[in-house]
Enzyme design. Structure first.
Site, PDB file in Angstrom:
ATOM      1  N   ASP A 117       0.820  -1.203   0.000  1.00  0.00           N
ATOM      2  CA  ASP A 117       0.000   0.000   0.000  1.00  0.00           C
ATOM      3  C   ASP A 117       0.863   1.266   0.000  1.00  0.00           C
ATOM      4  OD1 ASP A 117      -2.333  -1.520   0.092  1.00  0.00           O
ATOM      5  OD2 ASP A 117      -2.345  -1.571   2.284  1.00  0.00           O
ATOM      6  N   TYR A 159       5.791 -10.129   6.531  1.00  0.00           N
ATOM      7  CA  TYR A 159       5.578  -8.699   6.730  1.00  0.00           C
ATOM      8  C   TYR A 159       6.073  -8.302   8.118  1.00  0.00           C
ATOM      9  CZ  TYR A 159       2.647  -8.080   2.576  1.00  0.00           C
ATOM     10  OH  TYR A 159       2.190  -8.010   1.282  1.00  0.00           O
TER      11      TYR A 159
END
Length: 266
Positions: free
Chosen positions: A84, A145
């Site tokens: 993002d 992540y």
């Protein structure tokens, strides 16, 4: 001199075209590129119709500038994941067919060529030849992540305890931004999840400013899944929710749509 000939503008342009180097794109090699980038100033990874300020757009520009591709549509391009706006990556992978060296010539150093065409905050860490059938998205078996945050007034022990509720295969539709156009299966597997101190990297005297990160390893992730999962951890660590909220949200039969849980400020 009176008899000196001079090229007309059209002739100059024509001569320049003749001098342009031509490239043979008929011989290609399927290659995987390992990509790292600082995403702070970019509008995310994926290309967008309304902005060319994305990581993917810069990569495509570099591929064309380096004369490694002509058109992306002809390269069998795939990516392991997308990030993002503002998110960085240190091991994303893309795969595509690149222009190959002629028979008998040394192979191209794709890493060097790409880094010579990319901005300094986007780097190719390495490359390797792969099979023609290789798909960066579907052949990736694990993704990791790391979500960095400051401790604030949160209870880190509660966060660590709550992580165990995420481990395993679950339907994470209540932990994601639903994209029904591209996603119909919301089941994902979380292999590992832990809260790690980053104090060895950043020293601070104020306990509230102690840096940590959430490390999550899974087979793949839904849109906004990581930030939604971490948001719930923040609510638990701040005393607004109990650990059991994770199990309730994972029970999609009882809670078929995600409740409105705002990201708290710590």
């Amino acid at each position: 001199m009176e008899n000196e000939s001079k090229d007309t503008p059209s002739e100059v342009k024509s001569n320049a075209k003749k001098r342009e180097k031509t490239f043979d794109f008929s011989k290609t090699q399927k290659v995987a590129l390992k990509v790292a980038y600082i995403g702070v100033k970019y509008q995310g990874y994926a290309r967008q119709d309304h902005s060319d300020n994305t990581i993917e757009a810069k990569l495509i520009d570099a591929l064309k500038k380096g004369k490694l591709i002509e058109k992306l549509e002809d390269t069998d391009y795939t990516r392991a994941g997308r990030t993002d706006k503002g998110v960085s990556a240190f091991g994303n992978v893309i795969a595509l067919k690149l222009r190959a060296a002629a028979d008998g010539a040394p192979p191209y150093d794709y890493t060097r060529i790409m880094n010579g065409c990319l901005p300094q905050d986007i780097r190719i860490l390495g490359h390797t030849n792969v099979a023609e059938t290789f798909n960066a998205r579907y052949d990736c078996v694990r993704r990791e992540y790391r979500y960095f945050f400051l401790k604030g007034y949160m209870d880190i022990a509660k966060m660590r305890s709550a992580c165990s509720h995420y481990i395993g295969e679950h339907n994470f539709q209540n932990f994601a931004k639903i994209d029904v156009t591209n996603t119909t299966n919301f089941v994902r597997t979380i292999y590992e999840m832990e809260i790690v101190s980053a104090e060895s990297v950043v020293k601070t005297r104020d306990p509230r400013n102690e840096p940590y990160f959430v490390r999550i390893v899974g087979n793949s992730f839904l849109w906004h899944q990581v930030r939604c999962m971490v948001n719930i951890l923040f609510l638990i660590a701040s005393g607004f929710e109990e650990e059991s909220v994770i199990d309730r949200l994972l029970d999609v039969k009882s809670i078929p749509t995600r409740p409105n849980l705002s990201l708290i400020h710590i």
